[in-house]
Structure formats: C-alpha cells, structure tokens
Design a protein around this motif. Structure first.
Motif, PDB file in Angstrom:
ATOM      1  N   GLY A  89      50.506  46.833  50.529  1.00  0.00           N
ATOM      2  CA  GLY A  89      50.891  45.982  49.403  1.00  0.00           C
ATOM      3  C   GLY A  89      51.536  44.675  49.792  1.00  0.00           C
ATOM      4  O   GLY A  89      51.217  43.623  49.208  1.00  0.00           O
ATOM      5  N   SER A  90      52.453  44.691  50.755  1.00  0.00           N
ATOM      6  CA  SER A  90      53.139  43.455  51.145  1.00  0.00           C
ATOM      7  C   SER A  90      52.184  42.422  51.735  1.00  0.00           C
ATOM      8  O   SER A  90      52.215  41.249  51.330  1.00  0.00           O
ATOM      9  CB  SER A  90      54.269  43.770  52.130  1.00  0.00           C
ATOM     10  OG  SER A  90      55.257  44.563  51.522  1.00  0.00           O
ATOM     11  N   GLU A  93      50.146  40.980  48.906  1.00  0.00           N
ATOM     12  CA  GLU A  93      50.940  40.081  48.076  1.00  0.00           C
ATOM     13  C   GLU A  93      51.060  38.700  48.725  1.00  0.00           C
ATOM     14  O   GLU A  93      50.898  37.662  48.056  1.00  0.00           O
ATOM     15  CB  GLU A  93      52.329  40.674  47.849  1.00  0.00           C
ATOM     16  CG  GLU A  93      53.253  39.829  47.001  1.00  0.00           C
ATOM     17  CD  GLU A  93      52.715  39.593  45.610  1.00  0.00           C
ATOM     18  OE1 GLU A  93      52.751  38.427  45.164  1.00  0.00           O
ATOM     19  OE2 GLU A  93      52.250  40.546  44.974  1.00  0.00           O
ATOM     20  N   ASN A  97      49.380  35.495  46.953  1.00  0.00           N
ATOM     21  CA  ASN A  97      50.310  34.684  46.166  1.00  0.00           C
ATOM     22  C   ASN A  97      51.344  33.909  46.969  1.00  0.00           C
ATOM     23  O   ASN A  97      52.137  33.179  46.376  1.00  0.00           O
ATOM     24  CB  ASN A  97      51.044  35.582  45.160  1.00  0.00           C
ATOM     25  CG  ASN A  97      50.106  36.175  44.136  1.00  0.00           C
ATOM     26  OD1 ASN A  97      49.454  35.456  43.393  1.00  0.00           O
ATOM     27  ND2 ASN A  97      50.005  37.495  44.110  1.00  0.00           N
ATOM     28  N   TYR A 101      57.583  36.061  48.487  1.00  0.00           N
ATOM     29  CA  TYR A 101      57.915  37.493  48.514  1.00  0.00           C
ATOM     30  C   TYR A 101      58.849  37.841  49.664  1.00  0.00           C
ATOM     31  O   TYR A 101      59.481  38.897  49.656  1.00  0.00           O
ATOM     32  CB  TYR A 101      56.640  38.325  48.602  1.00  0.00           C
ATOM     33  CG  TYR A 101      56.885  39.809  48.479  1.00  0.00           C
ATOM     34  CD1 TYR A 101      57.139  40.386  47.237  1.00  0.00           C
ATOM     35  CD2 TYR A 101      56.895  40.629  49.605  1.00  0.00           C
ATOM     36  CE1 TYR A 101      57.393  41.738  47.122  1.00  0.00           C
ATOM     37  CE2 TYR A 101      57.143  41.987  49.497  1.00  0.00           C
ATOM     38  CZ  TYR A 101      57.389  42.537  48.251  1.00  0.00           C
ATOM     39  OH  TYR A 101      57.645  43.873  48.147  1.00  0.00           O
ATOM     40  N   ARG A 258      56.721  35.599  37.238  1.00  0.00           N
ATOM     41  CA  ARG A 258      56.402  36.795  38.019  1.00  0.00           C
ATOM     42  C   ARG A 258      57.303  36.925  39.239  1.00  0.00           C
ATOM     43  O   ARG A 258      57.900  37.963  39.483  1.00  0.00           O
ATOM     44  CB  ARG A 258      54.932  36.773  38.451  1.00  0.00           C
ATOM     45  CG  ARG A 258      54.507  38.012  39.243  1.00  0.00           C
ATOM     46  CD  ARG A 258      53.014  38.001  39.496  1.00  0.00           C
ATOM     47  NE  ARG A 258      52.603  39.203  40.216  1.00  0.00           N
ATOM     48  CZ  ARG A 258      52.554  39.292  41.538  1.00  0.00           C
ATOM     49  NH1 ARG A 258      52.869  38.247  42.291  1.00  0.00           N
ATOM     50  NH2 ARG A 258      52.193  40.415  42.119  1.00  0.00           N
ATOM     51  N   HIS A 259      57.397  35.876  40.038  1.00  0.00           N
ATOM     52  CA  HIS A 259      58.232  35.904  41.235  1.00  0.00           C
ATOM     53  C   HIS A 259      59.153  34.693  41.255  1.00  0.00           C
ATOM     54  O   HIS A 259      58.679  33.547  41.282  1.00  0.00           O
ATOM     55  CB  HIS A 259      57.371  35.896  42.506  1.00  0.00           C
ATOM     56  CG  HIS A 259      56.815  37.219  42.868  1.00  0.00           C
ATOM     57  ND1 HIS A 259      55.968  37.417  43.927  1.00  0.00           N
ATOM     58  CD2 HIS A 259      56.986  38.442  42.315  1.00  0.00           C
ATOM     59  CE1 HIS A 259      55.618  38.693  44.005  1.00  0.00           C
ATOM     60  NE2 HIS A 259      56.232  39.338  43.019  1.00  0.00           N
ATOM     61  N   CYS A 314      54.914  41.421  55.948  1.00  0.00           N
ATOM     62  CA  CYS A 314      54.673  40.130  55.302  1.00  0.00           C
ATOM     63  C   CYS A 314      54.015  39.136  56.256  1.00  0.00           C
ATOM     64  O   CYS A 314      53.067  38.428  55.887  1.00  0.00           O
ATOM     65  CB  CYS A 314      55.989  39.562  54.781  1.00  0.00           C
ATOM     66  SG  CYS A 314      56.676  40.446  53.356  1.00  0.00           S
ATOM     67  N   LYS A 339      42.188  44.302  46.147  1.00  0.00           N
ATOM     68  CA  LYS A 339      43.488  43.829  46.613  1.00  0.00           C
ATOM     69  C   LYS A 339      44.110  44.752  47.659  1.00  0.00           C
ATOM     70  O   LYS A 339      44.783  44.299  48.584  1.00  0.00           O
ATOM     71  CB  LYS A 339      44.441  43.676  45.425  1.00  0.00           C
ATOM     72  CG  LYS A 339      44.036  42.577  44.464  1.00  0.00           C
ATOM     73  CD  LYS A 339      45.004  42.464  43.304  1.00  0.00           C
ATOM     74  CE  LYS A 339      44.608  41.320  42.387  1.00  0.00           C
ATOM     75  NZ  LYS A 339      45.530  41.185  41.234  1.00  0.00           N
ATOM     76  N   THR A 430      47.930  45.417  42.927  1.00  0.00           N
ATOM     77  CA  THR A 430      48.263  45.970  44.236  1.00  0.00           C
ATOM     78  C   THR A 430      49.080  47.244  44.067  1.00  0.00           C
ATOM     79  O   THR A 430      49.794  47.413  43.079  1.00  0.00           O
ATOM     80  CB  THR A 430      49.068  44.963  45.077  1.00  0.00           C
ATOM     81  OG1 THR A 430      50.346  44.747  44.455  1.00  0.00           O
ATOM     82  CG2 THR A 430      48.346  43.627  45.186  1.00  0.00           C
ATOM     83  N   GLN A 433      52.837  46.435  43.516  1.00  0.00           N
ATOM     84  CA  GLN A 433      53.300  46.153  42.166  1.00  0.00           C
ATOM     85  C   GLN A 433      53.292  47.405  41.303  1.00  0.00           C
ATOM     86  O   GLN A 433      54.204  47.627  40.505  1.00  0.00           O
ATOM     87  CB  GLN A 433      52.430  45.070  41.513  1.00  0.00           C
ATOM     88  CG  GLN A 433      52.892  44.716  40.111  1.00  0.00           C
ATOM     89  CD  GLN A 433      52.175  43.505  39.548  1.00  0.00           C
ATOM     90  OE1 GLN A 433      51.739  42.638  40.293  1.00  0.00           O
ATOM     91  NE2 GLN A 433      52.049  43.437  38.231  1.00  0.00           N
ATOM     92  N   GLU A 491      46.520  35.563  41.158  1.00  0.00           N
ATOM     93  CA  GLU A 491      46.383  35.275  42.578  1.00  0.00           C
ATOM     94  C   GLU A 491      46.004  33.809  42.734  1.00  0.00           C
ATOM     95  O   GLU A 491      45.346  33.224  41.860  1.00  0.00           O
ATOM     96  CB  GLU A 491      45.339  36.171  43.249  1.00  0.00           C
ATOM     97  CG  GLU A 491      43.952  36.104  42.654  1.00  0.00           C
ATOM     98  CD  GLU A 491      43.750  37.060  41.493  1.00  0.00           C
ATOM     99  OE1 GLU A 491      42.819  36.828  40.710  1.00  0.00           O
ATOM    100  OE2 GLU A 491      44.527  38.022  41.370  1.00  0.00           O
TER     101      GLU A 491
END
Length: 702
Positions: A89-90, A93, A97, A101, A258-259, A314, A339, A430, A433, A491
């Motif tokens: 997931g990381s 992400e 995006n 993050y 969102r972020h 990340c 994703k 993802t 999320q 995205e």
C-alpha cells in the motif's frame, strides 16, 4: 543540475521506443523459497507446542508465562501492524499520489511515545490478560466490557481479512493467475491459524521475529534495485517533481482534503495510539514482559522500527515510479496492473532472477501472517477471559481444558478472518486506504472508550456504554458511505506514451456518484479517511461525557479507583475545590494498605486526611494510648484467651486507624476480643470505625 539529470534520464529513456507488458512468472526456485518460508513459520508453532510448558495453561498460551524478552516482543508489536498492507500500500500510494504520505510516519512515532508513557504504565501494573478487564473494573459494568470486546473483535476480523487479501493479489500477479487469490487467502488463513493454535503467544512472537527479517530483506532489496533502475536519487526526485508528486507542504485544515500534513500526522497519531496503547495484541505483548521498564521500551523501540519499515516502503514506491517514468510507461495508467499490483509487477519485470520473486512473496506473506496470528491470539484471549470465563461453568474448568477451548477459539476466528478475506476482494482502492479506513472507524471508538475511563473519573457506566456505540455508528457510516460512493479514489496521471498496449484502460468519472448525493451527505462522505479515528474518538468522548452527566442527575453513581486513571488526571482532580468535585459527583477509591506508599509517590495529601471520616493526629494518639490500656487490661484479665501477641495486635489495629480511619473489620475484631464489658476497647472501635466503607477499601466523596 536538474537539467543535467533530466537530459541523462531522457537519453536513457530514448533507448526504448516502446515498452511491452512483462509476462515473467514464478519458476520452481521461487516456489521452493516460498514453501521453505511457510514450513519455517509452521515449524516455530510446532516447536513451542512441544517445549517449555507445552502450552498447557492459559497463562503460557496467552501471555507467554509473562516472561518474554524485550527485543522479540518489540519486533512482534511492530510487524503485527506493518503487514503486507504496508509493503504493497505505501509504495502504491507514493507512486500514485506523491511523497506527502511521508508525514504519516511522524504520527506513528508520536503515538509510540504517547502510548509508552500513558497506557503502558496504566495497564502493566494491573497484570490483566485482557485489556478489556480494565473497562469492567473502571466502570463497574460488564456491559461496557462486552461493548469493548465486540468493537475489538469486529476490528480484528476486518483487519485479518484485509491482511489476507493484500498478499493474495501479489501472488496472483507473480504466478500469472495460476495461483488464484482465493487460494492464497485460504493458505494464509490455514498457516496462520495452524501455528498460532499450536504455539500460542510464544510462537506468535518468535514467528514475527523470523518474518520481520524476511520483510526487511524484501523491502530494501526492491528499493535498492529500483533506485539503480531509476538512475539514483536525483533522477527519482526529478521525475517525481516533473509529474507533480513532490508536495512538501499542504497545511490546509480542511478535513475533506484527502492528504494534508495535519491529517497525516494527527490522524495517524490517533489511530496508532489505539494500536500501540490499548489494542489487545499490544497490551498482551508488553504485559508479557517481566518489568514496567521493559514494557515501556518494547513500545518505544517501535519509533526507529516504524521509521525504517514505513519510509523504506515509501522510498521503494518513489524509486519504482522514477523507473517507469524514465522509460515513459506508467504501468497503472496503461491499465496493466491494479493499484495493489504495482510492486509485484515491478519485481517480475525487473527482478525475475531465480529465488528473489519467491523471497518477495514470502516477505508479503510474512507481514500478513504476523497480523493474522496476532489478531487470532488476541481475539481468543478476550473471548475466553471476558466472555466465557466469568460464567461459573467455565471458571471451574481445569487449565488444560481451558487451553483447549482457547485453541478452539483460535480456529473459529481463523475461519471468520478467512471469510472476511473473501469479502475484502470486492474492496476498491489501495489495501492501505482500505485498512486505515475500516480499522480507524472501529479503533477510534475503542480508544475513546479507554480515554473516557482514564481521563474522566466522573464518567459512569451509562456514558461508557452509549458513547462508543454512537462513535462506531458514525465512523462506520462515513467509512462505508465513502467507499460505496467511490470517494477519494484519486491518482495523479503520468506518462504512458511509450506503453505498447492495444486496449485502453477503462475510464471512470470519480465525481459521477457524488453528483447524485445531497450536498450535506456529499460533504460527510468527503471527509478524509485519515480522520475516521478522530471522528470515532471525539464522538465517543463527547457523547460519553454528556450522557454520564445526565445519568448522574438521575442517581447513577460511579466509584473510580485511582489506579484506573492517569496519575496526572488524579492529581488534577485532587487539586480542584471540593465543591467542584461534588458537582461532578466524583468518588475515588483507594487501597488502605498502599495509601501512604501511593501518596508519597504521587506527592499528594492522602484523601483520608481530607475526609470527614478522618481523625486528627492528636485524637489518633489518644486512641492508640487507650488501646494500649485496653490490651494490658485484657492480658491481665484473661491470660489464656488474650495473649501478649493479641494485645500487640490490638495496638497495631488502633494505630492503623489513625492513618486512614480503621475499617469496620478491625473494629469488629476488637469487639470480639473484648467479649463485652471493656469500655476502652469499645471506645476505640466506635470512634475509629467511622470509615464509610466495609473491607479493605476506603472511598472518599469529593
């Protein structure tokens, strides 16, 4: 310098006119590596089922005999909550995006520090198998405890399902759909349930240690290779900036963004305080250590651990994006992968050497199995301790039979978690999320319930019951509503000019569903998934406090032992005027035997010295003198029935009454020994026995 990096990268990209879809798949060596990993995990469970006490008692099975070691427990806490969801997931992400993050890990580290200095000192001295035992003791209500149980079980089953689903998508990708994701979900459930059922907490912890090594090897192996492919850090940064993935500052307070920095730091901190501080899996682990200092360090060591694993994942996503941007083919934009399949695709595309794909999938399943086994062990512990054992039938069972029942519970939850894994296959977005959304929606109210107990001594069982129910209702409403309306499925686009594909990816309009929603509901569903834990926490606290105050007007009382609130809270309420405490209807309870010790540690005046039932030191001295005379008289009158030892005992009882008001048991003992007619003894019992409670507890109305 940026122009130079860009020109070098573009020159490298021009070497490829077109990029083709990779069809690389698992070979026999990869299956062998993966099989060895699974056998190793199962073997650890078998080993601990045959060594030590052989898991024949619930204390060993659920708590590791409370003699676990610091480093393994710390590693276990870390990897229990950084599963394949993180590894897949990381990077996805970051790839989709951008790098904002990265702020998420700051909240994680803050949560570790906060938990180590608040909830660990609160829970560890209580020596509880289940963290939810605290709720019944604090609120005096089994109903509140059961609500806490149900919230955790719901969260545990959901989290297990998503943890099983995450690696199954990768397994399907790397095997070319030869190994279906449904098969992978069943395999995760069977292996995790097997070694947890056999080896208990010891097997879970040591398997986590083994799996942590596999996870770290996989993450950093992929990151190093992707960074080389992308042309180094400079090239990675260049392409991320070129395609709008470099956003270091996003300070908007808008919760529908969102972020943002605040959502990533504060939202993650709230969610991880629950995970590290009150989550049954964490409490069970740090409570298995032999000392409070080690329990604190087991949580604090997660600060560097979370930094290494999260930022490693990340940077892996940033490197993979840099490589595909450098060759002009966004594999997600081309529709070649979902994703959650970005990292597996890269591994099979660029690292398809014998054994490494097998190691990578083993790393994913390591994270999944650690999460599954932790949830299984924790769920079985709370069902046994909180739901079954209080019934007289179960409380009379032998340790061996009780352990068999807890193992059967592990099997039951393994089946439920596997079923949830199949449901999770229908989730969009993802896995990161999805996990943070649903786990936050259930974890937030749980944290709010524990904070109600530890921060607000006037909150009664009615507030403790209603608060989390309303909290979980609201947070699950926004979570499910946002998912069903495809909110926040966004995205940032990238270059697909060199992708050789014949079928365009399906287009979708992320605003199509939201356009049909009423404005208020649309705004409600637009709240960032990072704020779901905060919604649950604050709703639970606000509702719980208000309901408690209303219930107190109708005569609902609560008596809070000082050990069930944070020490700072105890000092704060102790320093407020008595009238204020009466308004809030607070009653503190303390252990007589530990009053002096506790008061000296907390630097406060003993409650008994402030109560109406207390007596002055002069009066106490007079009572002790009178007791001496009574004891001497008794000794002379009846040497056979009242020995010198009894006389000394009477003196000690009278002296204890001077400290906190001797309790009624002491006064009854004095009366019995005087056997009628000893006025001085009766005087001591009548005056020293003015404590408002029976037994060994003194309660003081503030």
């Amino acid at each position: 310098m940026e122009q130079l990096i860009g020109s070098v990268a573009m020159a490298a990209a021009s070497m490829k006119d077109q990029v083709y879809y990779s069809n690389n798949q698992f070979i026999w060596a990869d299956y062998l590596v993966f099989s060895v990993f699974l056998v190793g995990s199962a073997a650890i469970g078998i080993y601990f089922s045959m060594t030590g006490g052989r898991q024949k008692t619930t204390t060993e099975y659920l708590m590791g005999d409370r003699s676990m070691q610091l480093v393994p427990v710390s590693i276990s806490i870390l990897v229990s909550f950084t599963s394949a969801i993180l590894i897949l997931g990381s990077p996805a992400e970051i790839y989709l995006n951008g790098i904002i993050y990265f702020y998420y890990v700051i909240g994680m580290m803050l949560a570790c520090i906060i938990s180590a200095y608040t909830f660990v000192p609160l829970f560890f001295p209580l020596k509880m198998t289940s963290s939810f035992e605290y709720l019944e003791e604090r609120f005096g209500s089994r109903a509140v405890r059961i609500v806490g149980n149900l919230l955790y079980i719901l969260k545990g089953i959901v989290y297990m399902g998503i943890a099983m689903y995450a690696p199954s998508t990768a397994m399907e990708q790397v095997t070319g759909k030869v190994f279906k994701k449904e098969y992978a979900i069943v395999m995760s459930g069977v292996i995790g349930t097997f070694y947890t059922m056999l080896g208990g907490l010891k097997a879970v912890v040591w398997t986590d240690v083994f799996q942590a090594g596999v996870m770290i090897s996989g993450v950093f192996g992929i990151f190093i290779r992707a960074a080389v492919d992308a042309g180094g850090f400079g090239s990675m940064y260049y392409y991320a900036e070129k395609y709008d993935r470099i956003v270091w500052w996003e300070g908007s307070p808008d919760p529908t963004e969102r972020h943002t920095m605040w959502g990533l730091i504060i939202g993650s901190a709230i969610g991880w305080v629950y995970t590290m501080g009150v989550n049954q899996a964490s409490v069970q682990r740090f409570s298995s250590l032999p000392s409070l200092a080690k329990a604190k360090w087991s949580v604090l060591l997660n600060v560097p651990g979370s930094l290494i694993l999260t930022w490693g994942s990340c940077f892996m996503g940033l490197a993979i994006f840099g490589y595909y941007a450098s060759i002009g083919c966004d594999i997600y934009g081309a529709g070649w992968v979902g994703k959650n399949q970005i990292v597996p695709y890269y591994v099979m595309d660029r690292m398809a050497v014998p054994c490494f794909p097998g190691l990578f999938v083993a790393a994913l399943f390591s994270g999944a199995l650690s999460s599954i086994s932790s949830s299984l062990n924790a769920c079985s512990a709370i069902v046994w301790k909180d739901i079954l054992q209080p019934f007289s039938y179960f409380s009379r069972l032998s340790e061996r039979t009780a352990t068999i029942i807890t193992k059967a519970l592990v099997l039951l939850f393994g089946i439920l978690g596997t079923g949830m894994g199949f449901i999770a296959t229908s989730l969009g977005g993802t896995v990161l999320q999805a996990s943070l959304s649903f786990s936050g929606a259930t974890g937030g109210p749980s944290l709010g319930l524990f904070l109600l107990g530890a921060l607000f001594p006037f909150v009664n069982w009615v507030g403790g019951l209603v608060g989390p129910i309303v909290g979980v209702t609201l947070s699950m409403w926004v979570s499910i509503g946002a998912y069903s309306s495809s909110k926040q499925e966004v995205e940032v686009p990238a270059d697909t000019s060199r992708c050789n594909y014949t079928v365009l990816p399906p287009t979708r309009d992320p605003t199509a569903m939201s356009a049909t929603l009423p404005p208020g509901l649309d705004a409600w569903y637009s709240i960032s998934y990072l704020w779901y834990p905060a919604v649950g926490v604050f709703t639970t606290i606000i509702v719980g406090v208000i309901v408690s105050l209303i219930a107190s007007l109708f005569g609902v009382q609560t008596k809070t032992h000082r050990k069930f609130v944070f020490p700072l809270v105890y000092k704060l309420f102790n320093s407020l005027p008595k009238g204020c405490m009466t308004t809030f209807n607070i009653t503190f309870i303390e252990d007589d035997d530990n009053d002096d010790e506790n008061d000296s540690k907390n630097n406060v005046t003993p409650f008994a010295a402030k109560s109406d039932a207390s007596v002055s030191s002069e009066e106490a001295a007079g009572k002790a003198h009178q007791a001496d005379g009574s004891a001497a008289f008794l000794a002379d009158k009846n040497d056979e029935q009242h020995t010198d030892g009894e006389a000394v005992d009477m003196t000690q009882m009278a002296e204890s009454g001077s400290n906190a008001g001797a309790n009624k048991n002491s006064s009854v003992s004095l009366r019995n020994r005087a056997s009628g007619g000893l006025d001085n003894s009766a005087f001591v019992s009548d005056t020293a026995g003015k404590s408002p409670t029976d037994g060994a507890l003194t309660e003081v109305q503030m």
